[in-house]
Design a protein around this motif. Structure first.
Motif, PDB file in Angstrom:
ATOM      1  N   TRP A 168     129.265  15.823  12.962  1.00  0.00           N
ATOM      2  CA  TRP A 168     129.097  15.746  14.300  1.00  0.00           C
ATOM      3  C   TRP A 168     129.959  14.285  14.783  1.00  0.00           C
ATOM      4  O   TRP A 168     130.020  13.282  13.943  1.00  0.00           O
ATOM      5  CB  TRP A 168     127.737  15.283  14.729  1.00  0.00           C
ATOM      6  N   THR A 169     130.623  14.335  15.833  1.00  0.00           N
ATOM      7  CA  THR A 169     131.412  13.206  16.305  1.00  0.00           C
ATOM      8  C   THR A 169     131.452  13.524  17.883  1.00  0.00           C
ATOM      9  O   THR A 169     130.543  14.126  18.615  1.00  0.00           O
ATOM     10  CB  THR A 169     132.969  13.167  15.664  1.00  0.00           C
ATOM     11  N   SER A 170     132.413  12.691  18.739  1.00  0.00           N
ATOM     12  CA  SER A 170     132.317  12.877  19.830  1.00  0.00           C
ATOM     13  C   SER A 170     133.628  12.310  20.422  1.00  0.00           C
ATOM     14  O   SER A 170     134.554  11.484  19.724  1.00  0.00           O
ATOM     15  CB  SER A 170     131.310  11.723  20.396  1.00  0.00           C
ATOM     16  N   ASP A 171     134.109  12.744  21.707  1.00  0.00           N
ATOM     17  CA  ASP A 171     135.410  12.299  22.164  1.00  0.00           C
ATOM     18  C   ASP A 171     135.069  11.062  23.069  1.00  0.00           C
ATOM     19  O   ASP A 171     134.053  10.472  22.902  1.00  0.00           O
ATOM     20  CB  ASP A 171     135.864  13.430  23.138  1.00  0.00           C
ATOM     21  N   PRO A 172     136.155  10.231  23.598  1.00  0.00           N
ATOM     22  CA  PRO A 172     136.076   9.057  24.264  1.00  0.00           C
ATOM     23  C   PRO A 172     135.158   9.123  25.416  1.00  0.00           C
ATOM     24  O   PRO A 172     134.351   8.323  25.801  1.00  0.00           O
ATOM     25  CB  PRO A 172     137.350   8.804  24.487  1.00  0.00           C
ATOM     26  N   ALA A 173     134.945  10.467  25.924  1.00  0.00           N
ATOM     27  CA  ALA A 173     133.879  10.402  27.051  1.00  0.00           C
ATOM     28  C   ALA A 173     132.436  10.673  26.722  1.00  0.00           C
ATOM     29  O   ALA A 173     131.629  10.503  27.437  1.00  0.00           O
ATOM     30  CB  ALA A 173     134.529  11.553  28.027  1.00  0.00           C
TER      31      ALA A 173
ATOM     32  N   SER B  33     137.532   9.465  15.530  1.00  0.00           N
ATOM     33  CA  SER B  33     136.509   9.323  16.178  1.00  0.00           C
ATOM     34  C   SER B  33     135.053   9.111  15.277  1.00  0.00           C
ATOM     35  O   SER B  33     135.277   9.157  14.133  1.00  0.00           O
ATOM     36  CB  SER B  33     136.094  10.834  16.615  1.00  0.00           C
ATOM     37  N   PRO B  34     134.180   8.542  15.941  1.00  0.00           N
ATOM     38  CA  PRO B  34     133.010   8.090  14.965  1.00  0.00           C
ATOM     39  C   PRO B  34     132.284   9.314  14.495  1.00  0.00           C
ATOM     40  O   PRO B  34     132.116  10.456  15.064  1.00  0.00           O
ATOM     41  CB  PRO B  34     131.990   7.442  16.210  1.00  0.00           C
ATOM     42  N   LYS B  35     131.667   9.069  13.344  1.00  0.00           N
ATOM     43  CA  LYS B  35     130.818  10.128  12.700  1.00  0.00           C
ATOM     44  C   LYS B  35     129.276  10.027  13.256  1.00  0.00           C
ATOM     45  O   LYS B  35     129.048   8.785  13.415  1.00  0.00           O
ATOM     46  CB  LYS B  35     130.708   9.903  11.296  1.00  0.00           C
TER      47      LYS B  35
END
Length: 112
Positions: free
Chosen positions: A95-100, A79-81
């Motif tokens: 902090w990161t995020s899921d594909p959605a 996942s992206p930082k």
């Protein structure tokens, strides 16, 4: 990885008071903590935060995951930082995020 203890609903300024009132007065959740721009409710074993975000135009839900090694966990997830989202004060993590696009605080659990 395991679930954290916090979920935040990031709410635009014009919807914040009604949203806090909804969870407090209609749902009947008890207030755990109140800050200038955030109200935390007891929500089972977690805290549900309703955060007032003046520059936001829509509602977002942010979640928390615990891991002993947030750097390795972030690499494992691929996942992206996203550390630019909010400052992490006294927190070891990212902090990161899921594909959605759901924002995730991936951090070490603080003991004590």
């Amino acid at each position: 990885m395991e679930p954290g203890k916090n979920i935040a609903i990031k709410v635009p300024l014009h919807q914040w008071e009604d949203t806090v009132s909804f969870y407090r007065d209609k749902v009947g959740l008890s207030v755990a903590r109140e800050l200038d721009n955030s109200t935390g409710f007891n929500f089972g074993s977690i805290t549900l935060w309703i955060d007032r975000v003046p520059q936001q135009s829509q509602t977002d839900v942010w979640i928390e995951l615990f891991d002993e090694n947030p750097d390795a966990a972030l690499a494992s997830l691929g996942s992206p930082k996203r550390d630019e989202l909010e400052p992490l004060t006294n927190v070891t993590g990212h902090w990161t995020s899921d594909p959605a696009g759901t924002v995730i605080l991936l951090r070490q659990e603080q003991m004590g």
